[in-house]
Design a protein around this motif. Structure first.
Motif, PDB file in Angstrom:
ATOM      1  N   SER A  74       0.824  -1.202   0.000  1.00  0.00           N
ATOM      2  CA  SER A  74       0.000   0.000   0.000  1.00  0.00           C
ATOM      3  C   SER A  74       0.860   1.254   0.000  1.00  0.00           C
ATOM      4  O   SER A  74       0.556   2.236  -0.696  1.00  0.00           O
ATOM      5  CB  SER A  74      -0.934   0.006   1.214  1.00  0.00           C
ATOM      6  OG  SER A  74      -1.869  -1.048   1.129  1.00  0.00           O
ATOM      7  N   SER A  75       1.933   1.252   0.802  1.00  0.00           N
ATOM      8  CA  SER A  75       2.824   2.408   0.840  1.00  0.00           C
ATOM      9  C   SER A  75       3.492   2.617  -0.521  1.00  0.00           C
ATOM     10  O   SER A  75       3.608   3.757  -0.999  1.00  0.00           O
ATOM     11  CB  SER A  75       3.890   2.211   1.921  1.00  0.00           C
ATOM     12  OG  SER A  75       3.307   2.084   3.202  1.00  0.00           O
ATOM     13  N   LEU A  76       3.920   1.545  -1.155  1.00  0.00           N
ATOM     14  CA  LEU A  76       4.536   1.667  -2.480  1.00  0.00           C
ATOM     15  C   LEU A  76       3.518   2.169  -3.508  1.00  0.00           C
ATOM     16  O   LEU A  76       3.851   2.975  -4.386  1.00  0.00           O
ATOM     17  CB  LEU A  76       5.102   0.309  -2.921  1.00  0.00           C
ATOM     18  CG  LEU A  76       6.270  -0.238  -2.080  1.00  0.00           C
ATOM     19  CD1 LEU A  76       6.650  -1.642  -2.556  1.00  0.00           C
ATOM     20  CD2 LEU A  76       7.473   0.699  -2.167  1.00  0.00           C
ATOM     21  N   TRP A  77       2.302   1.708  -3.403  1.00  0.00           N
ATOM     22  CA  TRP A  77       1.265   2.144  -4.339  1.00  0.00           C
ATOM     23  C   TRP A  77       0.949   3.627  -4.141  1.00  0.00           C
ATOM     24  O   TRP A  77       0.765   4.372  -5.120  1.00  0.00           O
ATOM     25  CB  TRP A  77       0.017   1.296  -4.133  1.00  0.00           C
ATOM     26  CG  TRP A  77      -1.147   1.684  -5.003  1.00  0.00           C
ATOM     27  CD1 TRP A  77      -2.218   2.441  -4.643  1.00  0.00           C
ATOM     28  CD2 TRP A  77      -1.325   1.363  -6.377  1.00  0.00           C
ATOM     29  NE1 TRP A  77      -3.064   2.603  -5.690  1.00  0.00           N
ATOM     30  CE2 TRP A  77      -2.545   1.945  -6.790  1.00  0.00           C
ATOM     31  CE3 TRP A  77      -0.581   0.637  -7.306  1.00  0.00           C
ATOM     32  CZ2 TRP A  77      -3.041   1.826  -8.080  1.00  0.00           C
ATOM     33  CZ3 TRP A  77      -1.073   0.514  -8.594  1.00  0.00           C
ATOM     34  CH2 TRP A  77      -2.284   1.102  -8.978  1.00  0.00           C
ATOM     35  N   ALA A  78       0.898   4.060  -2.897  1.00  0.00           N
ATOM     36  CA  ALA A  78       0.599   5.466  -2.630  1.00  0.00           C
ATOM     37  C   ALA A  78       1.738   6.377  -3.034  1.00  0.00           C
ATOM     38  O   ALA A  78       1.525   7.539  -3.415  1.00  0.00           O
ATOM     39  CB  ALA A  78       0.302   5.651  -1.135  1.00  0.00           C
ATOM     40  N   ALA A  79       2.972   5.873  -3.006  1.00  0.00           N
ATOM     41  CA  ALA A  79       4.149   6.698  -3.340  1.00  0.00           C
ATOM     42  C   ALA A  79       4.530   6.609  -4.823  1.00  0.00           C
ATOM     43  O   ALA A  79       5.544   7.215  -5.214  1.00  0.00           O
ATOM     44  CB  ALA A  79       5.343   6.261  -2.486  1.00  0.00           C
ATOM     45  N   ARG A  80       3.760   5.898  -5.602  1.00  0.00           N
ATOM     46  CA  ARG A  80       4.132   5.754  -7.026  1.00  0.00           C
ATOM     47  C   ARG A  80       4.018   7.109  -7.722  1.00  0.00           C
ATOM     48  O   ARG A  80       3.155   7.935  -7.389  1.00  0.00           O
ATOM     49  CB  ARG A  80       3.232   4.720  -7.703  1.00  0.00           C
ATOM     50  CG  ARG A  80       1.822   5.239  -7.991  1.00  0.00           C
ATOM     51  CD  ARG A  80       0.877   4.132  -8.393  1.00  0.00           C
ATOM     52  NE  ARG A  80      -0.393   4.626  -8.861  1.00  0.00           N
ATOM     53  CZ  ARG A  80      -1.364   5.092  -8.080  1.00  0.00           C
ATOM     54  NH1 ARG A  80      -1.178   5.136  -6.770  1.00  0.00           N
ATOM     55  NH2 ARG A  80      -2.486   5.535  -8.605  1.00  0.00           N
ATOM     56  N   PRO A  81       4.840   7.355  -8.719  1.00  0.00           N
ATOM     57  CA  PRO A  81       4.740   8.626  -9.462  1.00  0.00           C
ATOM     58  C   PRO A  81       3.488   8.656 -10.325  1.00  0.00           C
ATOM     59  O   PRO A  81       3.120   7.668 -10.958  1.00  0.00           O
ATOM     60  CB  PRO A  81       6.014   8.635 -10.329  1.00  0.00           C
ATOM     61  CG  PRO A  81       6.380   7.187 -10.449  1.00  0.00           C
ATOM     62  CD  PRO A  81       5.982   6.532  -9.176  1.00  0.00           C
ATOM     63  N   CYS A  82       2.827   9.782 -10.296  1.00  0.00           N
ATOM     64  CA  CYS A  82       1.597   9.933 -11.078  1.00  0.00           C
ATOM     65  C   CYS A  82       1.950  10.260 -12.531  1.00  0.00           C
ATOM     66  O   CYS A  82       2.786  11.114 -12.805  1.00  0.00           O
ATOM     67  CB  CYS A  82       0.712  11.040 -10.497  1.00  0.00           C
ATOM     68  SG  CYS A  82       0.142  10.683  -8.810  1.00  0.00           S
ATOM     69  N   GLU A  83       1.285   9.582 -13.449  1.00  0.00           N
ATOM     70  CA  GLU A  83       1.540   9.848 -14.871  1.00  0.00           C
ATOM     71  C   GLU A  83       0.813  11.122 -15.274  1.00  0.00           C
ATOM     72  O   GLU A  83      -0.329  11.379 -14.854  1.00  0.00           O
ATOM     73  CB  GLU A  83       1.044   8.658 -15.708  1.00  0.00           C
ATOM     74  CG  GLU A  83       1.767   7.348 -15.415  1.00  0.00           C
ATOM     75  CD  GLU A  83       1.244   6.215 -16.276  1.00  0.00           C
ATOM     76  OE1 GLU A  83       0.314   6.472 -17.056  1.00  0.00           O
ATOM     77  OE2 GLU A  83       1.797   5.098 -16.158  1.00  0.00           O
ATOM     78  N   PRO A  84       1.437  11.921 -16.128  1.00  0.00           N
ATOM     79  CA  PRO A  84       0.767  13.156 -16.571  1.00  0.00           C
ATOM     80  C   PRO A  84      -0.464  12.837 -17.408  1.00  0.00           C
ATOM     81  O   PRO A  84      -0.493  11.848 -18.139  1.00  0.00           O
ATOM     82  CB  PRO A  84       1.845  13.864 -17.400  1.00  0.00           C
ATOM     83  CG  PRO A  84       2.780  12.772 -17.825  1.00  0.00           C
ATOM     84  CD  PRO A  84       2.773  11.750 -16.726  1.00  0.00           C
ATOM     85  N   ALA A  85      -1.452  13.672 -17.343  1.00  0.00           N
ATOM     86  CA  ALA A  85      -2.688  13.451 -18.084  1.00  0.00           C
ATOM     87  C   ALA A  85      -2.479  13.657 -19.569  1.00  0.00           C
ATOM     88  O   ALA A  85      -1.684  14.507 -19.985  1.00  0.00           O
ATOM     89  CB  ALA A  85      -3.774  14.414 -17.574  1.00  0.00           C
TER      90      ALA A  85
END
Length: 356
Positions: free
Chosen positions: A345-356
């Motif tokens: 869960s921590s890794l999923w929350a810290a993943r980089p967000c892809e630009p729209a």
């Protein structure tokens, strides 16, 4: 003469005649000139007499040693029994020490919890737990005092579970005694009992919050079933970590899994029917002043408590089926499983967000 014969007979009866007889016979061993009259037969008789006396003395000297050996036998048993008693007393002291340490640790945690809860009530918001707690646990920051206390307790519970997992891992690697390992297993089971107790209090405060799983991480919520883990799925996770099992153990685990699934199906059907009834009541606008809604919340609280009871009973039944070392390995696998879910869960929350 008659009196003399009588005296000799009396002396024989008292054991005094033989020496006098020997002295009289020794008198014939002298010649008339006063020199010894010793022949081969005389030497043989004397030697034979000495041999008989020596043999008699040696036999008498051996008798005390045999009696001493017989006397040492019960003494050895007593020494072994005393050694066993000392070992049992030492193990009892270890168990008592571990129990006292656990009580002291619980007392300190309770005092800390009461202080933090008192500060939270004064400030009107949840302030307990560390930043690391709120980063990987789904704390809501609600103003409900009962839920705030539960979130704070659960944060401490997770930290304590990590410590117990580490202790179990080290103990299994060190190959400690079964008595010491049993203490760790009992502590682990009691730790889960504390979680179920905490959830019972939280369900009274806000059962909808508890069943939503906001107090768990995002990946844990994906596996959520009536406010917790599904017992039958948990057995599937543990089975791969406990092999090899005996035929009797396999049969007992299969029976436990089947009974757990039947209970899960019954609770799931009850929850579905309750949800349907609640949906129909809301659509028909028959909730009134909230009294009916409170009744539905009470029924939902009952389902949550039954689900936790099923989880608790499954854990305890599983521990009775397994040996003490298998139970320790099972608790270790269970703790590591939940830790991996929180880490994911921590890794999923810290993943980089892809630009729209």
């Amino acid at each position: 003469m008659g009196s003399t014969s009588t005296q000799i007979a009396a002396m024989r009866g008292m054991g005094f005649y033989e020496p006098f007889h020997q002295i009289s016979s020794w008198g014939h061993a002298y010649r008339d000139d006063g020199s010894l009259n010793i022949g081969p037969s005389t030497i043989v008789q004397v030697d034979a007499g000495l041999d008989n006396k020596t043999e008699h003395v040696s036999q008498e000297s051996m008798e005390p040693s045999r009696s001493d050996q017989e006397a040492h036998k019960p003494a050895d048993k007593i020494q072994r029994r005393l050694a066993q008693n000392r070992e049992a007393a030492r193990k009892s002291r270890l168990r008592k020490k571990a129990y006292v340490q656990q009580l002291e640790s619980s007392r300190l945690k309770l005092a800390q919890l009461e202080q933090e809860l008192e500060r939270a009530r004064h400030q009107g918001a949840y302030i307990g737990g560390s930043a690391s707690d709120s980063s990987h646990l789904g704390f809501s920051g609600t103003g409900n005092p009962g839920i705030a206390a539960f979130e704070m307790e659960y944060g401490h519970w997770v930290e304590e579970q990590l410590k117990q997992v580490s202790e179990l891992r080290n103990a299994l690697q060190a190959r400690i005694t079964d008595i010491e390992l049993r203490i760790l297993v009992e502590n682990g089971l009691n730790h889960y009992n504390n979680l179920f107790r905490m959830k019972t209090d939280a369900a009274k405060a806000d059962v909808f919050y508890l069943i939503s799983g906001k107090w768990r991480t995002s990946v844990e919520r994906f596996f959520l079933w009536i406010g917790g883990f599904r017992p039958s799925e948990l057995l599937n996770v543990l089975m791969s970590q406990l092999e090899p099992l005996t035929d009797q153990q396999l049969a007992d685990v299969c029976n436990l899994r089947q009974s757990s699934q039947q209970a899960e199906d019954a609770l799931t059907q009850g929850i579905d029917k309750l949800q349907q009834t609640l949906s129909q009541s809301i659509a028909a606008d028959v909730m009134g002043d909230g009294g009916y809604g409170d009744k539905m919340a009470d029924e939902l609280e009952g389902f949550v408590n039954q689900a936790d009871h099923l989880r608790q009973q499954t854990l305890h039944h599983m521990s009775r089926i397994l040996t003490i070392r298998q139970a320790a390995r099972g608790l270790l696998a269970l703790g590591e499983y939940f830790h991996r879910l929180r880490t994911l869960s921590s890794l999923w929350a810290a993943r980089p967000c892809e630009p729209a």
